[in-house]
Design a protein around this motif. Structure first.
Motif, PDB file in Angstrom:
ATOM      1  N   HIS A  92      -7.928   9.796  -1.031  1.00 47.71           N
ATOM      2  CA  HIS A  92      -9.265   9.577  -0.502  1.00 47.71           C
ATOM      3  C   HIS A  92      -9.266   8.286   0.301  1.00 47.71           C
ATOM      4  CE1 HIS A  92     -11.233  12.698  -3.077  1.00 47.71           C
ATOM      5  NE2 HIS A  92     -10.125  12.485  -3.768  1.00 47.71           N
ATOM      6  N   ALA A  93      -9.404   8.433   1.600  1.00 55.99           N
ATOM      7  CA  ALA A  93      -9.386   7.263   2.473  1.00 55.99           C
ATOM      8  C   ALA A  93     -10.241   7.567   3.702  1.00 55.99           C
ATOM      9  CB  ALA A  93      -7.943   6.931   2.881  1.00 55.99           C
ATOM     10  N   PRO A  94     -11.229   6.759   3.973  1.00 56.00           N
ATOM     11  CA  PRO A  94     -11.651   5.598   3.188  1.00 56.00           C
ATOM     12  C   PRO A  94     -12.147   6.003   1.791  1.00 56.00           C
ATOM     13  CG  PRO A  94     -12.644   5.590   5.371  1.00 56.00           C
ATOM     14  CD  PRO A  94     -12.040   6.944   5.168  1.00 56.00           C
ATOM     15  N   ALA A  95     -12.067   5.066   0.862  1.00 58.03           N
ATOM     16  CA  ALA A  95     -12.411   5.349  -0.529  1.00 58.03           C
ATOM     17  C   ALA A  95     -13.919   5.374  -0.728  1.00 58.03           C
ATOM     18  CB  ALA A  95     -11.798   4.290  -1.441  1.00 58.03           C
TER      19      ALA A  95
ATOM     20  N   ARG B 156     -11.520   3.354   8.337  1.00 56.41           N
ATOM     21  CA  ARG B 156     -11.033   4.697   8.671  1.00 56.41           C
ATOM     22  C   ARG B 156      -9.807   4.640   9.572  1.00 56.41           C
ATOM     23  NH1 ARG B 156     -13.509   9.231   7.756  1.00 56.41           N
ATOM     24  NH2 ARG B 156     -15.448   8.088   7.319  1.00 56.41           N
TER      25      ARG B 156
ATOM     26  N   LEU C  73       0.518   3.929  -3.108  1.00 60.23           N
ATOM     27  CA  LEU C  73       0.001   5.281  -2.884  1.00 60.23           C
ATOM     28  C   LEU C  73       1.064   6.325  -3.188  1.00 60.23           C
ATOM     29  CD1 LEU C  73      -1.990   4.620   0.415  1.00 60.23           C
ATOM     30  CD2 LEU C  73      -2.955   5.050  -1.853  1.00 60.23           C
TER      31      LEU C  73
ATOM     32  N   ALA D 250      -6.812   3.305   7.570  1.00 55.43           N
ATOM     33  CA  ALA D 250      -6.438   4.285   6.558  1.00 55.43           C
ATOM     34  C   ALA D 250      -5.585   5.393   7.167  1.00 55.43           C
ATOM     35  CB  ALA D 250      -7.680   4.873   5.906  1.00 55.43           C
TER      36      ALA D 250
ATOM     37  N   GLU E  46       0.829  -1.216   0.000  1.00 54.40           N
ATOM     38  CA  GLU E  46       0.000   0.000   0.000  1.00 54.40           C
ATOM     39  C   GLU E  46       0.862   1.264   0.000  1.00 54.40           C
ATOM     40  OE1 GLU E  46      -4.038  -1.462   2.309  1.00 54.40           O
ATOM     41  OE2 GLU E  46      -2.298  -0.839   3.487  1.00 54.40           O
TER      42      GLU E  46
ATOM     43  N   ALA F  47      -7.229   6.597  -4.225  1.00 51.84           N
ATOM     44  CA  ALA F  47      -8.055   6.124  -3.112  1.00 51.84           C
ATOM     45  C   ALA F  47      -7.455   4.874  -2.491  1.00 51.84           C
ATOM     46  CB  ALA F  47      -9.478   5.836  -3.584  1.00 51.84           C
ATOM     47  N   LEU F  48      -7.691   4.730  -1.186  1.00 51.23           N
ATOM     48  CA  LEU F  48      -7.260   3.553  -0.441  1.00 51.23           C
ATOM     49  C   LEU F  48      -8.492   2.891   0.144  1.00 51.23           C
ATOM     50  CD1 LEU F  48      -5.186   1.731   1.012  1.00 51.23           C
ATOM     51  CD2 LEU F  48      -5.154   3.434   2.867  1.00 51.23           C
TER      52      LEU F  48
END
Length: 304
Positions: free
Chosen positions: A206-209, A185, A168, A188, A164, A180-181
């Motif tokens: 954007h996380a959470p996606a 929450r 990212l 993330a 990850e 986005a990931l």
């Protein structure tokens, strides 16, 4: 013609934008006939045949302009300006005084690659992302972090802990518009905290996606993510504070058309490798057709 269509298929496969120009009507005298075709590429080069150099010059210029907007149109090229004022929606009339006397109508169809979603991971959400994106006509591929396509509209990391950080980071440094990931929450926040990025760069993730639509299943989560991608299309309003929004789902970047004026007939000419040109006393001049070029070469002083 078969070779030209095969070439168009290869351009689509390579995600290269182009304009397919097809002669739909030719009023004599013209060298082109209905059914003749040509491709206009982003650098201004043309492949195929839609008429002589004068008509080709007009098609090149208008084709490059359409690549900037993503639109298609019917182009009418006439030897005089009598029809220029009779504009209708979807029709562009251009007067080219260098034509041999006939009128051409050429449909310029702009071929822009579909938005590309790059998915990293093999979890159910990752597989659903590929399926849902393709179902709405987008292109979706999956692969490692090191292979993020340069023209990706979105990168979605759904690997549940695997690579990850690398994915990212690579997406942010590649300036992908939407990143986005897929994670809870809490997790993330932990992942983003480990990223070797600035706070502004982290704010782009954007996380959470996805949008909060109560999604539970993998396809529903994929749908919520794509809905968020669509919602981030460019708008007139300013982005919310604390988050950087880059333009999404735009026409692939095509440099603004550089235009020169033909000093003989005053036609606009797109500056490109295929354009007729002639250097005189250190200055490059561009021409809509061979006749104008010859006239200039014979007596440059007359036109300067």
């Amino acid at each position: 013609m078969t070779d030209l269509l095969h070439r168009a298929d290869r351009l689509r496969a390579d995600r290269t934008p182009f304009v397919l120009a097809t002669v739909v009507r030719a009023e004599r005298p013209t060298s082109a006939k209905a059914g003749d075709r040509a491709l206009v590429l982003p650098d201004g080069t043309m492949e195929g045949f839609v008429g002589g150099t004068c008509a080709e010059s007009t098609v090149r210029l208008q084709g490059l302009r359409l690549l900037e907007t993503g639109e298609s149109t019917l182009l009418r090229i006439t030897p005089d300006g009598s029809d220029v004022t009779s504009e209708r929606e979807g029709l562009l009339t251009v007067s080219n005084p260098c034509l041999s006397g006939g009128t051409l109508e050429i449909f310029l169809e702009t071929m822009i690659p579909a938005p590309l979603v790059y998915v990293q991971g093999e979890a159910p959400v990752a597989r659903a992302m590929v399926d849902v994106a393709r179902s709405i006509g987008w292109e979706a591929v999956s692969g490692p972090a090191s292979a993020v396509p340069l023209d990706a509209s979105a990168v979605v990391v759904a690997s549940h802990g695997r690579d990850e950080i690398e994915s990212l980071t690579a997406a942010v440094r590649a300036d992908v518009p939407y990143i986005a990931l897929v994670a809870s929450r809490k997790r993330a926040l932990a992942v983003i905290g480990e990223l070797p990025l600035t706070d502004l760069e982290k704010a782009r993730i954007h996380a959470p996606a996805g949008l909060d639509i109560g999604a539970r299943t993998a396809p529903e989560i994929a749908l919520s993510i794509l809905a968020e991608v669509i919602s981030k299309r460019p708008r007139q309003t300013a982005p919310p504070p604390g988050r950087i929004e880059l333009p999404l789902l735009q026409v692939p970047a095509v440099s603004k058309v550089a235009v020169a004026k033909d000093v003989i007939c005053a036609m606009d000419v797109a500056i490109s490798p295929d354009a007729l040109q002639y250097e005189h006393e250190g200055t490059m001049y561009y021409f809509c057709g061979s006749g104008c070029r010859r006239a200039f070469i014979d007596n440059p002083a007359r036109y300067l």
